[in-house]
Design a protein around this motif. Structure first.
Motif, PDB file in Angstrom:
ATOM      1  N   PHE C 449       0.822  -1.210   0.000  1.00  0.00           N
ATOM      2  CA  PHE C 449       0.000   0.000   0.000  1.00  0.00           C
ATOM      3  C   PHE C 449       0.852   1.255   0.000  1.00  0.00           C
ATOM      4  CE2 PHE C 449      -3.280   2.878   0.755  1.00  0.00           C
ATOM      5  CZ  PHE C 449      -2.934   3.694   1.816  1.00  0.00           C
ATOM      6  N   TYR C 450       1.722   1.389   0.990  1.00  0.00           N
ATOM      7  CA  TYR C 450       2.357   2.701   1.077  1.00  0.00           C
ATOM      8  C   TYR C 450       3.382   2.923  -0.003  1.00  0.00           C
ATOM      9  CZ  TYR C 450       6.187   0.598   3.889  1.00  0.00           C
ATOM     10  OH  TYR C 450       7.216  -0.149   4.328  1.00  0.00           O
ATOM     11  N   MET C 451       4.008   1.824  -0.514  1.00  0.00           N
ATOM     12  CA  MET C 451       4.963   2.025  -1.597  1.00  0.00           C
ATOM     13  C   MET C 451       4.260   2.515  -2.843  1.00  0.00           C
ATOM     14  SD  MET C 451       7.880   1.795  -0.432  1.00  0.00           S
ATOM     15  CE  MET C 451       8.690   2.080  -1.980  1.00  0.00           C
ATOM     16  N   PHE C 452       3.105   1.896  -3.152  1.00  0.00           N
ATOM     17  CA  PHE C 452       2.408   2.375  -4.341  1.00  0.00           C
ATOM     18  C   PHE C 452       1.774   3.729  -4.121  1.00  0.00           C
ATOM     19  CE2 PHE C 452       2.798  -0.091  -8.034  1.00  0.00           C
ATOM     20  CZ  PHE C 452       3.343  -1.286  -7.602  1.00  0.00           C
ATOM     21  N   ARG C 453       1.397   4.009  -2.856  1.00  0.00           N
ATOM     22  CA  ARG C 453       0.950   5.379  -2.539  1.00  0.00           C
ATOM     23  C   ARG C 453       2.032   6.370  -2.914  1.00  0.00           C
ATOM     24  NH1 ARG C 453       2.144   8.184   2.459  1.00  0.00           N
ATOM     25  NH2 ARG C 453       0.780   9.990   2.686  1.00  0.00           N
ATOM     26  N   LEU C 454       3.269   6.045  -2.524  1.00  0.00           N
ATOM     27  CA  LEU C 454       4.392   6.901  -2.852  1.00  0.00           C
ATOM     28  C   LEU C 454       4.505   7.093  -4.359  1.00  0.00           C
ATOM     29  CD1 LEU C 454       7.835   6.630  -1.133  1.00  0.00           C
ATOM     30  CD2 LEU C 454       7.692   7.128  -3.522  1.00  0.00           C
ATOM     31  N   VAL C 455       4.463   5.981  -5.102  1.00  0.00           N
ATOM     32  CA  VAL C 455       4.621   6.076  -6.565  1.00  0.00           C
ATOM     33  C   VAL C 455       3.512   6.915  -7.165  1.00  0.00           C
ATOM     34  CG1 VAL C 455       4.552   4.755  -8.691  1.00  0.00           C
ATOM     35  CG2 VAL C 455       5.897   3.934  -6.783  1.00  0.00           C
ATOM     36  N   PHE C 456       2.277   6.653  -6.735  1.00  0.00           N
ATOM     37  CA  PHE C 456       1.159   7.382  -7.333  1.00  0.00           C
ATOM     38  C   PHE C 456       1.230   8.861  -6.992  1.00  0.00           C
ATOM     39  CE2 PHE C 456      -0.213   3.770  -9.127  1.00  0.00           C
ATOM     40  CZ  PHE C 456      -0.871   2.836  -8.336  1.00  0.00           C
ATOM     41  N   MET C 457       1.553   9.169  -5.736  1.00  0.00           N
ATOM     42  CA  MET C 457       1.604  10.580  -5.365  1.00  0.00           C
ATOM     43  C   MET C 457       2.717  11.319  -6.080  1.00  0.00           C
ATOM     44  SD  MET C 457       0.889  10.863  -1.314  1.00  0.00           S
ATOM     45  CE  MET C 457       0.799  12.618  -1.140  1.00  0.00           C
ATOM     46  N   THR C 458       3.845  10.622  -6.317  1.00  0.00           N
ATOM     47  CA  THR C 458       4.994  11.304  -6.891  1.00  0.00           C
ATOM     48  C   THR C 458       4.922  11.388  -8.403  1.00  0.00           C
ATOM     49  OG1 THR C 458       6.252  10.346  -5.094  1.00  0.00           O
ATOM     50  CG2 THR C 458       7.504  11.333  -6.882  1.00  0.00           C
ATOM     51  N   PHE C 459       4.602  10.247  -9.030  1.00  0.00           N
ATOM     52  CA  PHE C 459       4.802  10.208 -10.476  1.00  0.00           C
ATOM     53  C   PHE C 459       3.533  10.342 -11.289  1.00  0.00           C
ATOM     54  CE2 PHE C 459       9.214   9.463 -10.629  1.00  0.00           C
ATOM     55  CZ  PHE C 459       9.557   8.697  -9.531  1.00  0.00           C
ATOM     56  N   PHE C 460       2.381  10.088 -10.647  1.00  0.00           N
ATOM     57  CA  PHE C 460       1.140  10.107 -11.406  1.00  0.00           C
ATOM     58  C   PHE C 460       0.319  11.326 -11.055  1.00  0.00           C
ATOM     59  CE2 PHE C 460       0.872   5.956 -13.499  1.00  0.00           C
ATOM     60  CZ  PHE C 460       1.936   5.303 -12.926  1.00  0.00           C
ATOM     61  N   GLY C 461      -0.767  11.494 -11.733  1.00  0.00           N
ATOM     62  CA  GLY C 461      -1.722  12.543 -11.387  1.00  0.00           C
ATOM     63  C   GLY C 461      -1.261  13.924 -11.799  1.00  0.00           C
ATOM     64  N   LYS C 462      -1.929  14.883 -11.202  1.00  0.00           N
ATOM     65  CA  LYS C 462      -1.661  16.265 -11.535  1.00  0.00           C
ATOM     66  C   LYS C 462      -0.391  16.729 -10.840  1.00  0.00           C
ATOM     67  CE  LYS C 462      -4.370  19.628  -9.964  1.00  0.00           C
ATOM     68  NZ  LYS C 462      -3.488  20.742  -9.671  1.00  0.00           N
ATOM     69  N   CYS C 463       0.330  17.585 -11.531  1.00  0.00           N
ATOM     70  CA  CYS C 463       1.564  18.075 -10.916  1.00  0.00           C
ATOM     71  C   CYS C 463       1.234  19.184  -9.937  1.00  0.00           C
ATOM     72  CB  CYS C 463       2.504  18.590 -12.006  1.00  0.00           C
ATOM     73  SG  CYS C 463       4.097  19.042 -11.353  1.00  0.00           S
ATOM     74  N   ALA C 555      -0.617  -8.679  -1.832  1.00  0.00           N
ATOM     75  CA  ALA C 555       0.099  -7.576  -2.464  1.00  0.00           C
ATOM     76  C   ALA C 555      -0.824  -6.829  -3.425  1.00  0.00           C
ATOM     77  CB  ALA C 555       1.326  -8.106  -3.198  1.00  0.00           C
ATOM     78  N   LEU C 556      -1.586  -7.596  -4.226  1.00  0.00           N
ATOM     79  CA  LEU C 556      -2.456  -6.942  -5.197  1.00  0.00           C
ATOM     80  C   LEU C 556      -3.533  -6.121  -4.502  1.00  0.00           C
ATOM     81  CD1 LEU C 556      -2.711  -9.778  -7.845  1.00  0.00           C
ATOM     82  CD2 LEU C 556      -1.590  -7.575  -8.108  1.00  0.00           C
ATOM     83  N   ILE C 557      -4.053  -6.640  -3.364  1.00  0.00           N
ATOM     84  CA  ILE C 557      -5.053  -5.867  -2.620  1.00  0.00           C
ATOM     85  C   ILE C 557      -4.464  -4.527  -2.191  1.00  0.00           C
ATOM     86  CG2 ILE C 557      -6.399  -5.744  -0.497  1.00  0.00           C
ATOM     87  CD1 ILE C 557      -6.831  -8.699  -0.658  1.00  0.00           C
ATOM     88  N   GLY C 558      -3.219  -4.599  -1.678  1.00  0.00           N
ATOM     89  CA  GLY C 558      -2.568  -3.359  -1.241  1.00  0.00           C
ATOM     90  C   GLY C 558      -2.448  -2.360  -2.372  1.00  0.00           C
ATOM     91  N   ILE C 559      -2.028  -2.881  -3.515  1.00  0.00           N
ATOM     92  CA  ILE C 559      -1.841  -1.986  -4.660  1.00  0.00           C
ATOM     93  C   ILE C 559      -3.163  -1.370  -5.067  1.00  0.00           C
ATOM     94  CG2 ILE C 559      -1.044  -1.824  -7.034  1.00  0.00           C
ATOM     95  CD1 ILE C 559       0.858  -4.078  -6.477  1.00  0.00           C
ATOM     96  N   SER C 560      -4.215  -2.197  -5.058  1.00  0.00           N
ATOM     97  CA  SER C 560      -5.502  -1.652  -5.495  1.00  0.00           C
ATOM     98  C   SER C 560      -6.007  -0.583  -4.555  1.00  0.00           C
ATOM     99  CB  SER C 560      -6.565  -2.738  -5.604  1.00  0.00           C
ATOM    100  OG  SER C 560      -6.006  -3.998  -5.604  1.00  0.00           O
ATOM    101  N   ILE C 561      -5.844  -0.785  -3.251  1.00  0.00           N
ATOM    102  CA  ILE C 561      -6.299   0.238  -2.306  1.00  0.00           C
ATOM    103  C   ILE C 561      -5.554   1.540  -2.567  1.00  0.00           C
ATOM    104  CG2 ILE C 561      -6.468   0.899   0.105  1.00  0.00           C
ATOM    105  CD1 ILE C 561      -6.716  -1.979   0.859  1.00  0.00           C
ATOM    106  N   ALA C 562      -4.230   1.406  -2.782  1.00  0.00           N
ATOM    107  CA  ALA C 562      -3.450   2.618  -3.046  1.00  0.00           C
ATOM    108  C   ALA C 562      -3.933   3.293  -4.315  1.00  0.00           C
ATOM    109  CB  ALA C 562      -1.968   2.257  -3.164  1.00  0.00           C
ATOM    110  N   ALA C 563      -4.190   2.488  -5.335  1.00  0.00           N
ATOM    111  CA  ALA C 563      -4.657   3.071  -6.595  1.00  0.00           C
ATOM    112  C   ALA C 563      -5.983   3.775  -6.384  1.00  0.00           C
ATOM    113  CB  ALA C 563      -4.792   1.973  -7.648  1.00  0.00           C
ATOM    114  N   LEU C 564      -6.853   3.125  -5.603  1.00  0.00           N
ATOM    115  CA  LEU C 564      -8.159   3.726  -5.341  1.00  0.00           C
ATOM    116  C   LEU C 564      -8.017   5.072  -4.656  1.00  0.00           C
ATOM    117  CD1 LEU C 564     -11.214   3.153  -5.488  1.00  0.00           C
ATOM    118  CD2 LEU C 564     -11.057   2.272  -3.174  1.00  0.00           C
TER     119      LEU C 564
END
Lengths: 100, 170, 668
Positions: C449-463, C555-564
């Protein structure tokens, strides 16, 4: 000698009188005289004992004591004179510069 | 009670009394004169003890030289005897020591034992050879070195006396 | 044959001396950086040669003591400067020198323009030297020298920006906590030496001799005491509960430092130490339980804190603590090989993550600097959408994140899964196994969860960066990107050396190379387990496949929650935090552990110091010394009245003295 003890007692008496004099009098020259008296008392002891023992060593020693006493008298009186020159008094209570 | 003991007693009394006078007189001249008397008594003792030479030099040196010196000094310093002022310290404390000394010495004398007479000099010998010759023999053979050293001591005393009594040159 | 292993620590030492003594004069950054990197490269080459020589020997002979000289001999105590070359130390050598070299190269680019450039490289080389002593030392004393040395370099490098008070404080905190651990290490050494000497007349602190005499050790009792002391040292160095709070603060140091020291090498020293003395630890069931439980708890605990942090390096720091917890969990259940395996893969992907975050911070810093803004370049709330500005960094970062989350095919999956399986199926802890597995699984969920949170917050979405800075964001120079690429590749392929037997059989008979390679090192411990601890169940392969699948699902559940929460619906996190404000505050503030330590330990120590200063030193010691002077003065003040200056008094005293003396002799 049968009255050696007498002589020694006399010597002791003279010595103690001299001690009292040294510790009591205020005049420096009188103190000095009492010291001379003490020396003489000791001389008497020496001579008496030398006579008793039949040896002249005691009397020779007396000879030397007298010599030394004479030298001491000379120097001591010179000191008194110079002390008097300084402060016009030979009361030994006045020689108190070593006081705390 | 022979004459010797009586004579001895008289001399003793005179000596003790004059010694006390030395200690108690107010006027230093009186003390000096009393001391001279004491010296004379002592000379008498020496004579009684078969030491006439000692008696002689006692009078010559002590009574003749030292006392004269003392009297000269008293005169020179011109000491006024102040009648009101005390002329002694605490007498009691001083006397205590004196009396204790006397007692100790007395004890010592009475209880001690003196060695037996072993020396060669007897009154007969003194009468025969003369006291002076005997003393001279001992002094200049056995006690030669102290004799010479004493002469140097006297020299030092003379020099010292001269220097000490000098008035400053300023 | 192994005569030139002393070259391995020598090169970094020479690098340290040159850069340290002459660095100020050599103004050219490239020269300084090259000296530092080249030194480590030479060490790496010699390490590779040593490794190849070692695997050329048959398996039973792969333990070589290379003595350089005798250091000290005192009665029964012998300590040499000697190096132990065996499979475990060779593995550590390759990891330390290899990753060290990559980070040196990275630092040439990252630390460009820093004042004190030479100082950085000097300290970094000194660190590599100490770490090499630690992993190569063949006795506890030499290992301790390296242990202390890495602690020192950690302090020096954390406080590299010494003008900042927070950096200095963080360095001190790290050093002091390490010290507490070192105290445990020393106690363990002394107790072990004394115990083995007194009871069995075996006076040694050399690892091979200890292994040979390990059968003389009793189970439990004094061995528990010894191993707990050593474990205290491990918790200090490897940031476990209770001595972990220094690691997040250590992020004050430059990012390459965080990557090398606090991710890949120094913090693994504790794990290495337990692996080195596995035959000792296995003989104390109580300590093994303690290690496993603390490992699991730390893994879970740190993962919870990591979910709420906003500083990119803080998240990675807590992730490190959590992954170290996994390694200790592995050691605690007797899966020594799995622990070392995870150490290796973790070094790859964590170094890649830290270096990648460094590249991001570097770029952000440059961009914000351009518009003269003082926004925090490390705060993820200021980032977003960086993948189009820094594509290479993004790719490597994503690869490493997938690895850490435990997705099959990448390195992290094999090692993490092995640990979880061993936690479940080990013969040591009976009913506790379920709990251990549960803690590990929850931590895995949170990690993903938190690793993908990091990736999504840093590299994805609006700048979300400040107005006008976006156009200044750019990719980092090659000297920074190439180490990232190498590490990312290792994060993919590094796991295949330890392919579990289960999968290897299916794929066509590929053995578990790592397990065979490390077998002689842990043979003693494994034999002990086989002989003394019987497991009643023989776990079926089906169970193993099932658990493997379960961990993938987690692991996949964690990733999905982060993505959500961070991709699809960025408003949801705010709703969560406002729904559970107390919980959020507690997690965000690291469960107030630092404040607890301040209250329990730091402030009492300060009060004690104050008391000893004002109460004891000033009052008692100074008082005593001054008092003596006063007494002397008072005494003098009283006795001076004896000097009346009156002749009468002096004469009287003399006469009195004479009377006393005469009286004494008269009446004797």
């Amino acid at each position: 000698m049968d009255n050696l003890n007498n002589y020694l007692l006399v010597s002791a008496v003279l010595f103690s009188i001299g001690t009292i004099g040294v510790l009591t009098r205020k005049n420096a020259i009188v103190v000095f005289m009492c010291i001379e008296m003490m020396l003489n008392a000791v001389n008497l002891s020496f001579v008496a004992l030398s006579r008793h023992l039949g040896n002249l060593d005691g009397q020779v020693f007396v000879f030397f004591i007298m010599t030394v006493a004479a030298a001491e008298a000379a120097v001591g009186l010179a000191l008194f004179i110079s002390f008097f020159n300084n402060r016009e008094s030979i009361d030994i209570d006045d020689a108190n510069l070593m006081k705390w | 009670m022979d004459i010797t003991s009586v004579f001895f007693a008289i001399v003793t009394i005179v000596a003790v009394v004059s010694a006390l006078l030395v200690v108690t007189c107010k006027n230093p001249i009186n003390s000096a004169l009393s001391l001279v008397l004491t010296f004379f008594c002592l000379a008498t003792y020496y004579a009684m003890l078969d030491a006439p030479f000692m008696a002689a030099i006692q009078i010559i040196v002590y009574a003749g030289a030292i006392m004269v010196l003392i009297v000269f000094t008293i005169m020179l310093l011109n000491i006024r005897v102040d009648a009101n002022k005390k002329h002694t310290h605490q007498i009691v404390l001083g006397s205590v020591i004196g009396i204790v000394t006397l007692l100790l010495a007395g004890l010592f004398i009475i209880k001690g034992n003196v060695a037996a007479p072993t020396g060669p000099i007897t009154p007969e010998m003194i009468a025969q050879y003369g006291h002076t010759e005997l003393i001279g023999t001992v002094m200049f053979t056995e006690f030669l070195l102290p004799f010479e050293v004493t002469s140097i001591l006297l020299l030092a005393a003379m020099v010292g006396a001269v220097i000490l009594a000098k008035k400053k040159l300023s | 044959m192994f005569d030139n292993v002393w070259l391995i620590p020598l090169f970094p030492l020479i690098g340290f001396l040159i850069n340290g003594l002459l660095g100020k004069k050599i103004k050219n950054e490239t020269v300084i950086g090259s000296i530092g990197a080249f030194a480590v490269l030479c060490s790496f080459i010699v390490s590779v040669m040593t490794f190849l020589k070692l695997i050329g020997l048959p398996a039973e002979e792969r333990v070589v003591n290379v003595k350089i000289f005798t250091w000290m001999t005192a009665g029964n105590f012998n300590a040499d400067i000697a190096f132990l070359i065996d499979p475990l130390s060779c593995l550590m050598l390759l990891v330390v020198t290899g990753i060290g070299f990559l980070i040196h190269v990275y630092s040439i680019g990252y630390m460009h323009g820093e004042e004190g450039f030479y100082r950085f490289f000097a300290y970094l080389n000194l660190f590599v030297f100490s770490m090499l002593l630690l992993v190569m030392g063949n006795n506890l004393l030499l290992m301790f020298v390296g242990w202390e040395g890495v602690g020192l370099c950690s302090y020096l490098l954390i406080g590299y920006y010494f003008h900042k008070k927070s950096a200095g404080d963080a360095g001190k905190k790290a050093f002091v906590m390490n010290r507490v651990g070192d105290f445990g290490f020393l106690l363990g050494t002394f107790t072990l030496f004394w115990f083995m000497g007194q009871t069995h007349n075996v006076w040694t602190i050399q690892f091979t001799e200890m292994a040979a005499n390990a059968h003389l050790l009793p189970t439990g009792g004094i061995v528990t005491v010894i191993t707990l002391c050593f474990f205290l040292g491990a918790t200090g160095k490897s940031a476990q509960i209770p001595l972990y709070t220094w690691l997040p603060d250590a992020m004050e140091g430059p990012t390459p430092v965080s990557a090398l020291i606090h991710a890949a090498t120094m913090v693994t020293a504790g794990v290495y130490m337990i692996g080195r003395m596995s035959y000792l630890f296995i003989r104390s069931p109580e300590t093994m339980m303690v290690i496993a439980v603390i490992g699991g708890c730390t893994a879970l605990f740190a993962a919870t804190i990591g979910t709420a942090q906003n500083d990119i390096k803080r998240v990675l720091a807590y992730s490190t603590v959590s992954q170290l917890g996994y390694m200790f969990l592995a050691m605690g259940v007797g899966a020594f090989t799995a622990g070392i395996f995870h150490l290796m893969t973790h070094a790859f992907f964590k170094a890649c993550l830290f270096l990648g975050s460094g590249a991001v911070i570097h770029s952000m810093h440059g961009a914000l600097h351009h518009i003269h803004s003082h926004d925090d370049a490390q705060d993820m709330r200021n980032m977003g959408g960086l993948k189009k500005h820094m594509p290479l960094t993004f790719m490597t970062f994503l690869v490493a994140t997938i690895a850490i989350a435990g997705i099959p095919g990448f390195a992290g999956f094999f090692s993490k899964d092995e640990i979880l399986w061993q936690a479940f199926a080990n013969p040591l802890h009976g009913s506790l196994n379920m709990l251990l597995w549960g803690m590990g699984a929850c931590a895995a969920l949170l990690t993903a969860f938190y690793m993908f949170r990091l990736v999504f917050m840093t590299f994805f979405g609006k700048c979300r960066i400040k107005e006008g800075a976006e156009k200044h964001l750019h990719e980092s120079p090659m000297v920074i990107v190439i180490p990232l690429i190498v590490l990312a590749l290792l994060s993919i392929v590094g796991g295949y050396v330890g392919l579990p037997k289960l999968i290897g059989d299916v794929v066509g008979g590929i053995p578990n190379y790592l397990e065979h390679y490390l077998e002689p090192v842990f043979a003693n411990a494994n034999a002990y387990v086989k002989a003394n601890l019987h497991s009643d169940h023989h776990h079926s392969h089906a169970l193993e496949w099932g658990l493997m699948g379960l961990s993938v699902v987690i692991a996949l559940i964690g990733i999905s929650i982060a993505a959500l929460l961070y991709l699809v619906n960025p408003e949801l996190p705010k709703k969560f935090t406002s729904a559970f404000p107390v919980l959020h505050r507690a997690v965000y503030n690291k469960w107030y552990i630092d404040e607890l330590y301040d209250f329990m330990i730091v402030n009492p120590c300060k009060s004690l110091g104050n008391f000893l200063w004002k109460g004891f030193d000033v009052l008692v010691v100074d008082g005593l010394v001054n008092g003596v002077a006063h007494v002397v003065m008072a005494f003098g003040g009283v006795t001076r009245y004896l000097q009346t200056g009156q002749i009468y008094n002096y004469a009287w005293t003399m006469a009195f003295g004479v009377v006393v003396i005469v009286g004494y002799y008269l009446f004797k």
